[in-house]
Write an enzyme that holds these catalytic residues in place. Structure first.
Site, PDB file in Angstrom:
ATOM      1  N   GLU A   1     -15.649 -12.166 -23.964  1.00  0.00           N
ATOM      2  CA  GLU A   1     -17.049 -12.585 -23.902  1.00  0.00           C
ATOM      3  C   GLU A   1     -17.078 -14.075 -24.209  1.00  0.00           C
ATOM      4  OE1 GLU A   1     -19.221 -10.704 -22.681  1.00  0.00           O
ATOM      5  OE2 GLU A   1     -18.206  -8.768 -22.870  1.00  0.00           O
TER       6      GLU A   1
ATOM      7  N   HIS B   1     -24.281  -9.954 -23.956  1.00  0.00           N
ATOM      8  CA  HIS B   1     -23.372  -9.360 -24.942  1.00  0.00           C
ATOM      9  C   HIS B   1     -23.975  -9.190 -26.340  1.00  0.00           C
ATOM     10  CE1 HIS B   1     -22.865 -13.528 -26.153  1.00  0.00           C
ATOM     11  NE2 HIS B   1     -22.199 -13.840 -25.054  1.00  0.00           N
TER      12      HIS B   1
ATOM     13  N   HIS C   1     -22.592  -5.650 -23.140  1.00  0.00           N
ATOM     14  CA  HIS C   1     -21.175  -5.930 -22.915  1.00  0.00           C
ATOM     15  C   HIS C   1     -20.499  -6.211 -24.256  1.00  0.00           C
ATOM     16  CE1 HIS C   1     -21.032  -6.666 -18.418  1.00  0.00           C
ATOM     17  NE2 HIS C   1     -22.318  -6.437 -18.665  1.00  0.00           N
TER      18      HIS C   1
ATOM     19  N   ASP D   1     -15.437  -2.861 -23.306  1.00  0.00           N
ATOM     20  CA  ASP D   1     -15.209  -3.010 -21.871  1.00  0.00           C
ATOM     21  C   ASP D   1     -13.731  -2.865 -21.518  1.00  0.00           C
ATOM     22  OD1 ASP D   1     -17.877  -3.374 -21.624  1.00  0.00           O
ATOM     23  OD2 ASP D   1     -17.809  -5.437 -20.931  1.00  0.00           O
TER      24      ASP D   1
ATOM     25  N   ASP E   1     -10.401  -8.041 -21.954  1.00  0.00           N
ATOM     26  CA  ASP E   1     -11.718  -8.543 -21.581  1.00  0.00           C
ATOM     27  C   ASP E   1     -12.135  -9.607 -22.596  1.00  0.00           C
ATOM     28  OD1 ASP E   1     -14.116  -8.290 -19.805  1.00  0.00           O
ATOM     29  OD2 ASP E   1     -15.099  -7.851 -21.705  1.00  0.00           O
TER      30      ASP E   1
END
Length: 236
Positions: free
Chosen positions: A13, A61, A157, A162, A11
């Site tokens: 960001e 986030h 997040h 995640d 994942d």
């Protein structure tokens, strides 16, 4: 020799939604699966994007511009990232988003010959979930609720968090953990389904029986249910 199937659940960001508008990756989180088992191998890094993060992204986030000022650039961590993911199938939720950003970062350094899907296969859990649960919500939070995964600690997040949650979702959504115990053998099939054979030398499971007090309390609870509702199926 048993074939090794290595996957990396990934994942990211970012500073915003679209790399074509100059947005960059600011965090990468990866966890490793070997033959559908989580290992202790992790890859996690924060990245200085050399640009301002959109306010809307910070709300998602919680990563700030100030926090990233002393973090490495993508060019500084790219070889470590490529080494961790090399040869593995990537498991990503809404893969076009993350892959688009990863390809953009790689193209800034080496050109299109290092596109993500050329480096390793990609399994998109969002596409899979939409086919498995048509018409239903298939966000990561929705899938956690559907599969009984506790994500109450996920207030914001985060790439590594995640990725860890997605690994649990992926294993359950694609048929559950292939084997929960190290010594299980899974080389038989029937009707296309894998059959798990347990060792005949396995110790017998210990049966813990309830005490008289626990049994009495249980019976009182059932009677309470019957008195309150007019019926209790366990007393029939």
């Amino acid at each position: 020799m048993k074939k090794i199937n290595r996957q990396v659940v990934l994942d990211t960001e970012t500073t915003g939604l679209n790399p074509k508008e100059g947005h960059r990756i600011i965090e990468i989180g990866c966890v490793e699966l070997i033959n559908r088992r989580l290992t202790n191998n992790r890859f996690h890094v924060y990245i200085n994007p050399d640009r301002i993060i959109d306010d809307g992204a910070i709300e998602v986030h919680g990563i700030t511009n100030e926090f990233l000022q002393d973090k490495p650039r993508f060019a500084d961590i790219v070889e470590d990232y490529l080494e961790f993911t090399r040869g593995a199938e990537l498991v990503i939720h809404n893969a076009p988003f993350d892959v688009g950003f990863l390809d953009h970062e790689l193209s800034l350094l080496e050109g299109e010959e290092r596109r993500t899907e050329m480096l390793s296969g990609v399994f998109d859990t969002l596409t899979y979930a939409r086919k498995k649960h048509p018409g239903a919500r298939n966000t990561l939070d929705a899938l956690c609720k559907r599969y009984g995964i506790d994500n109450s600690h996920r207030e914001l997040h985060g790439a590594l968090l995640d990725a860890e949650i997605l690994a649990d979702v992926y294993l359950l959504m694609t048929g559950g953990q292939a084997s929960l115990l190290e010594e299980e053998e899974t080389n038989d099939t029937e009707g296309g389904q894998q059959i798990i054979r347990l060792s005949t030398d396995r110790p017998r499971l210990k049966v813990i029986r309830c005490s008289d007090d626990e049994l009495s309390a249980h019976e009182k609870h059932l009677q309470h249910l019957q008195d309150a509702n007019g019926a209790c199926m366990w007393l029939k």
